[in-house]
Design a protein around this motif. Structure first.
Motif, short mmCIF file in Angstrom:
data_model
loop_
_atom_site.label_atom_id
_atom_site.label_comp_id
_atom_site.label_asym_id
_atom_site.label_seq_id
_atom_site.Cartn_x
_atom_site.Cartn_y
_atom_site.Cartn_z
N GLY A 22 45.71 -0.22 24.29
CA GLY A 22 45.31 0.51 25.49
C GLY A 22 43.98 1.21 25.29
O GLY A 22 43.30 1.02 24.27
N PHE A 23 43.60 2.03 26.25
CA PHE A 23 42.27 2.64 26.28
C PHE A 23 41.94 3.46 25.03
O PHE A 23 40.87 3.33 24.45
N HIS A 24 42.86 4.33 24.59
CA HIS A 24 42.58 5.20 23.44
C HIS A 24 42.38 4.40 22.16
O HIS A 24 41.49 4.71 21.36
N LEU A 25 43.18 3.37 21.97
CA LEU A 25 43.03 2.50 20.80
C LEU A 25 41.68 1.79 20.84
O LEU A 25 40.96 1.72 19.83
N HIS A 26 41.31 1.28 22.00
CA HIS A 26 40.03 0.57 22.16
C HIS A 26 38.85 1.52 21.97
O HIS A 26 37.85 1.15 21.35
N LEU A 27 38.98 2.75 22.47
CA LEU A 27 37.89 3.73 22.37
C LEU A 27 37.61 4.11 20.92
O LEU A 27 36.46 4.09 20.47
N ILE A 28 38.65 4.46 20.19
CA ILE A 28 38.49 4.88 18.79
C ILE A 28 37.96 3.72 17.94
O ILE A 28 37.02 3.88 17.15
N SER A 29 38.55 2.55 18.10
CA SER A 29 38.16 1.37 17.30
C SER A 29 36.71 0.98 17.57
O SER A 29 35.96 0.66 16.64
N SER A 30 36.31 1.00 18.83
CA SER A 30 34.94 0.61 19.18
C SER A 30 33.91 1.64 18.71
O SER A 30 32.78 1.29 18.35
N LEU A 36 44.58 -13.30 28.74
CA LEU A 36 44.34 -13.61 27.33
C LEU A 36 44.86 -12.48 26.45
O LEU A 36 44.99 -11.34 26.89
N LYS A 37 45.12 -12.82 25.18
CA LYS A 37 45.57 -11.80 24.24
C LYS A 37 44.44 -10.85 23.90
O LYS A 37 43.26 -11.23 23.97
N ALA A 38 44.75 -9.62 23.52
CA ALA A 38 43.73 -8.65 23.10
C ALA A 38 43.08 -9.15 21.81
O ALA A 38 43.65 -9.93 21.07
N ILE A 39 41.86 -8.68 21.57
CA ILE A 39 41.15 -9.06 20.33
C ILE A 39 41.94 -8.56 19.13
O ILE A 39 42.41 -7.43 19.13
N PHE A 83 33.44 -3.41 24.25
CA PHE A 83 34.80 -3.72 23.82
C PHE A 83 35.85 -3.27 24.84
O PHE A 83 36.84 -3.98 25.07
N ILE A 84 35.64 -2.10 25.45
CA ILE A 84 36.61 -1.63 26.45
C ILE A 84 36.64 -2.58 27.64
O ILE A 84 37.72 -2.98 28.11
N LEU A 85 35.46 -2.97 28.13
CA LEU A 85 35.39 -3.92 29.26
C LEU A 85 35.93 -5.30 28.87
O LEU A 85 36.62 -5.94 29.65
N CYS A 86 35.58 -5.73 27.65
CA CYS A 86 36.04 -7.03 27.18
C CYS A 86 37.57 -7.10 27.13
O CYS A 86 38.17 -8.09 27.56
N GLU A 87 38.17 -6.03 26.61
CA GLU A 87 39.65 -5.99 26.52
C GLU A 87 40.28 -6.01 27.91
O GLU A 87 41.29 -6.69 28.14
N GLU A 88 39.68 -5.26 28.85
CA GLU A 88 40.21 -5.23 30.22
C GLU A 88 40.08 -6.59 30.90
O GLU A 88 41.00 -7.06 31.58
N LEU A 89 38.94 -7.25 30.69
CA LEU A 89 38.72 -8.58 31.28
C LEU A 89 39.65 -9.62 30.67
O LEU A 89 40.15 -10.50 31.37
N ARG A 90 39.89 -9.50 29.37
CA ARG A 90 40.82 -10.43 28.70
C ARG A 90 42.24 -10.25 29.27
O ARG A 90 42.97 -11.21 29.47
#
Length: 254
Positions: free
Chosen positions: A160-168, A251-254, A239-246
């Motif tokens: 989700g958003f928080h995971l994507h935000l910290i990782s990116s 498609l599976k998350a990265i 990365f946040i936009l890419c994950e949302e578009l996937r």
């Protein structure tokens, strides 16, 4: 590009920003926007789009998708994307550095470069650019991928958003540290004209050696804060936009 071949105090990012706005106007901050957007669509699409298929191919071939496979997949995706889009990067850098070229636009500059310097001039700095792209894509995608897995496993964060935000954010900081010296070498080579008398550098390695010799180790990190200010937010947004578009595409998350 400050103090080429010299050591000394540099003008900071804030001062440069104000100086450019004052002397050239706010529009100058968007110099080279057309080739920059064109390159972003092609280069960004290719390097992000090639990463997952490359990782899958390695997984099928070697039966593994460890961090080394992720790094190799990122390097391959970044290298291929750079070879195809280097001419646009050369135009963008030259338009940003020469105020006179802004009036004529990218098409006229493209024609002028080819007629005066030959078609090969459009691939100036392609070596360091490939190294940079390979290092950037590998450090961004592999770090993002691995950080996500670690956070899910150790911090029990869910997709989700928080995971994507910290990782990116982690990926953006690391990729800046890795690529800032290569970015500086690439920029200097791309701005070099082909006349022998004006050539300071023979290759990427020669450029890096000369910078270390004449400007010191920190010379390789000139513009480092500006690069972080660009790559950091860019990585997070990408990365946040890419994950949302996937997710929207099924498609599976990265």
């Amino acid at each position: 590009m400050q103090l080429v071949g010299q050591k000394g105090p540099l003008t900071g990012m804030g001062q440069v920003f104000l100086s450019v706005v004052k002397s050239e106007g706010p529009k100058s901050l968007y110099s080279g926007l057309t080739p920059a957007l064109t390159r972003s669509v092609l280069y960004g699409g290719l390097r992000l789009g090639l990463y997952e298929p490359s990782k899958h191919a390695c997984d099928v071939t070697f039966g593994s998708s460890n961090v080394l496979v992720k790094i190799a997949s990122g390097m391959f995706a970044g290298g291929v994307a750079t070879v195809l889009t280097n001419p646009i990067e050369v135009l963008k850098v030259r338009l940003q550095m020469n105020p006179e070229m802004k009036k004529s636009g990218p098409i006229v500059e493209l024609q002028r470069t080819v007629s005066e310097e030959g078609i090969k001039a459009l691939w100036k700095g392609v070596g360091p650019a490939m190294v940079r792209a390979a290092a950037l894509t590998a450090s961004q995608l592999a770090t993002y991928d691995e950080t996500k897995q670690l956070l899910v496993r150790l911090a029990s964060l869910e997709e989700g958003f928080h995971l994507h935000l910290i990782s990116s954010t982690v990926a953006g900081i690391l990729s800046t540290l890795v690529t800032a010296p290569i970015d500086m070498v690439k920029t200097r080579l791309m701005l070099q004209r082909s006349s022998k008398g004006s050539r300071l550098y023979r290759s990427g390695f020669h450029c890096a050696y000369q910078v270390l010799l004449t400007e010191g180790p920190m010379g390789l990190y000139k513009g480092g804060f500006a690069i972080l200010a660009r790559i950091g937010p860019q990585t997070t947004i990408t990365f946040i936009l890419c994950e949302e578009l996937r997710k929207l595409a099924g498609l599976k998350a990265i």
